[in-house]
Design a protein around this motif. Structure first.
Motif, PDB file in Angstrom:
ATOM      1  N   GLN A 153       0.856  -1.183   0.000  1.00  0.00           N
ATOM      2  CA  GLN A 153       0.000   0.000   0.000  1.00  0.00           C
ATOM      3  C   GLN A 153       0.890   1.229   0.000  1.00  0.00           C
ATOM      4  O   GLN A 153       1.778   1.357   0.850  1.00  0.00           O
ATOM      5  N   TYR A 154       0.654   2.090  -0.975  1.00  0.00           N
ATOM      6  CA  TYR A 154       1.459   3.309  -1.123  1.00  0.00           C
ATOM      7  C   TYR A 154       2.959   2.975  -1.198  1.00  0.00           C
ATOM      8  O   TYR A 154       3.804   3.686  -0.664  1.00  0.00           O
ATOM      9  N   GLY A 155       3.274   1.853  -1.857  1.00  0.00           N
ATOM     10  CA  GLY A 155       4.662   1.469  -2.057  1.00  0.00           C
ATOM     11  C   GLY A 155       5.343   0.871  -0.842  1.00  0.00           C
ATOM     12  O   GLY A 155       6.553   0.631  -0.862  1.00  0.00           O
ATOM     13  N   PHE A 202       2.985  -3.573   4.675  1.00  0.00           N
ATOM     14  CA  PHE A 202       2.527  -3.641   6.060  1.00  0.00           C
ATOM     15  C   PHE A 202       3.197  -4.793   6.791  1.00  0.00           C
ATOM     16  O   PHE A 202       3.447  -4.736   8.000  1.00  0.00           O
ATOM     17  N   PHE A 203       3.528  -5.838   6.055  1.00  0.00           N
ATOM     18  CA  PHE A 203       4.204  -6.997   6.654  1.00  0.00           C
ATOM     19  C   PHE A 203       5.489  -6.574   7.361  1.00  0.00           C
ATOM     20  O   PHE A 203       5.819  -7.097   8.430  1.00  0.00           O
ATOM     21  N   ASP A 204       6.233  -5.632   6.775  1.00  0.00           N
ATOM     22  CA  ASP A 204       7.498  -5.201   7.374  1.00  0.00           C
ATOM     23  C   ASP A 204       7.277  -4.569   8.753  1.00  0.00           C
ATOM     24  O   ASP A 204       8.089  -4.743   9.674  1.00  0.00           O
TER      25      ASP A 204
END
Length: 381
Positions: free
Chosen positions: A332-334, A337-339
């Motif tokens: 999302q947006y480059g 979220f996983f990170d």
């Protein structure tokens, strides 16, 4: 056993008589008879409750995950409710003007992704900035205060699901975390922790005599809570983590998965304390809403030997290996979220390389580091 709320109302409130009290809570803030702290404070003749503060999911716990909550007036008490999950996550001077003391009474679930402990951090910072006292009414860590799992959050991926360098499963109560924040993270507010009586570190929540009150719409019970430090990572992928079913974070699946094959492959790994069975389900919200998902339900066989992070990473790694053309990390947006959940940008590549076992071994050093760092702040032996 007595929780911090019980003891505060028995005796400790006397130290704050005559002071204007703000209460950071939701409907997990209840006593042993399930009466909300809001009511107990509001009706107490010697407690001057002047404001309420709500975390993610709102003061009444009905807002969805990630949904912004507006400040409002509480219809039951007539008090202002200042949202800490709306325009700002850190209270402003104006939001703290009605109080001299903020009392924190929320039930955490023992995992670093859970945002209540970061609402606590931001309120502690604001109390330090504006000269307010901060009081924590301690509650159990529902998945025990013994086991610790995971890596420490790296500087470049800190966020509201991982604000400080703590592991995925931290093994602390909220009172202990508050002390850790003050002394290790430098949040130097005027802090008081009201300890529990009768809680021991090895206790899981269902080994206490307390009622389970869901901390948010998807905290359905003790098994879900034990799994969550591992299976929450699935939120950062295109796999369904079971939201929109009766078993969130226990059901794992997607339309492209063969549940029988996944269960067989997972069980062949012979992970300690857990088994998978094939399931088919249709989420009623979020990922794959209205679509048939196949996958597995994870069943905890022995919670004392079970490792949630190992389980979560193993299931993600298996799906990435079995369905390389379908599995994805969500962007999302480059950004991934996983990170933010993983506390590192390295884990995505490690999963694709099939090297999560080596990653888990490297976490042991960080667990030992955190074990030593947290030691001075343990309130229960």
């Amino acid at each position: 056993m007595k929780i911090g709320l019980d003891l505060f109302l028995e005796k400790d409130y006397q130290a704050f008589k005559g002071k204007r009290i703000g209460l950071l809570t939701n409907l997990t803030g209840v006593n042993e008879k399930l009466i909300p702290a809001i009511d107990l404070f509001h009706e107490h003749q010697d407690i001057h409750l002047t404001a309420l503060y709500g975390p993610e999911h709102g003061i009444r716990g009905d807002a969805k995950e990630g949904e912004q909550v507006e400040s409002s007036i509480d219809p039951y008490t007539g008090l202002p409710v200042y949202s800490l999950y709306g325009v700002s996550k850190k209270p402003s001077k104006e939001m703290l003007d009605p109080v001299d003391v903020i009392v924190f009474d929320l039930q955490d679930i023992g995992s670093r992704y859970y945002t209540y402990i970061y609402s606590m951090a931001y309120v502690m910072e604001a109390c330090a900035d504006y000269g307010k006292e901060f009081v924590v009414l301690d509650r159990p860590n529902p998945i025990s205060g013994v086991s610790i799992e995971g890596n420490l959050v790296e500087e470049d991926v800190r966020s509201f699901v991982g604000l400080y360098p703590i592991p995925n499963r931290h093994g602390l109560t909220v009172g202990e975390i508050a002390q850790f924040y003050k002394h290790e993270m430098g949040i130097d507010c005027d802090l008081t922790v009201i300890k529990m009586e009768g809680w021991e570190r090895q206790f899981y929540y269902d080994e206490t005599d307390l009622f389970w009150v869901p901390s948010s719409p998807n905290t359905t019970g003790i098994d879900m809570t034990i799994l969550y430090p591992g299976t929450c990572l699935i939120e950062g992928t295109n796999i369904s983590e079971g939201r929109g079913t009766t078993k969130p974070f226990e059901y794992i699946g997607a339309p492209y998965i063969d549940g029988y094959q996944l269960a067989k492959a997972f069980n062949q790994k012979q992970l300690s304390g857990v088994l998978a069975r094939p399931v088919s389900y249709v989420p009623n919200v979020q990922k794959y809403q209205g679509e048939v998902c196949e996958g597995v339900q994870l069943h905890i066989v022995d919670r004392k030997s079970f490792f949630s992070l190992q389980t979560g990473l193993t299931i993600i790694e298996l799906i990435a290996e079995m369905y390389p053309h379908d599995f994805q990390f969500r962007q999302q947006y480059g950004k991934y979220f996983f990170d933010l959940l993983a506390g590192t940008k390295k884990l995505r590549d490690i999963i694709f390389q099939g090297q999560t076992k080596a990653f888990l071994e490297s976490c042991e050093v960080e667990v030992e580091q955190f074990q030593q760092q947290r030691q001075p702040y343990l309130l229960y032996k």
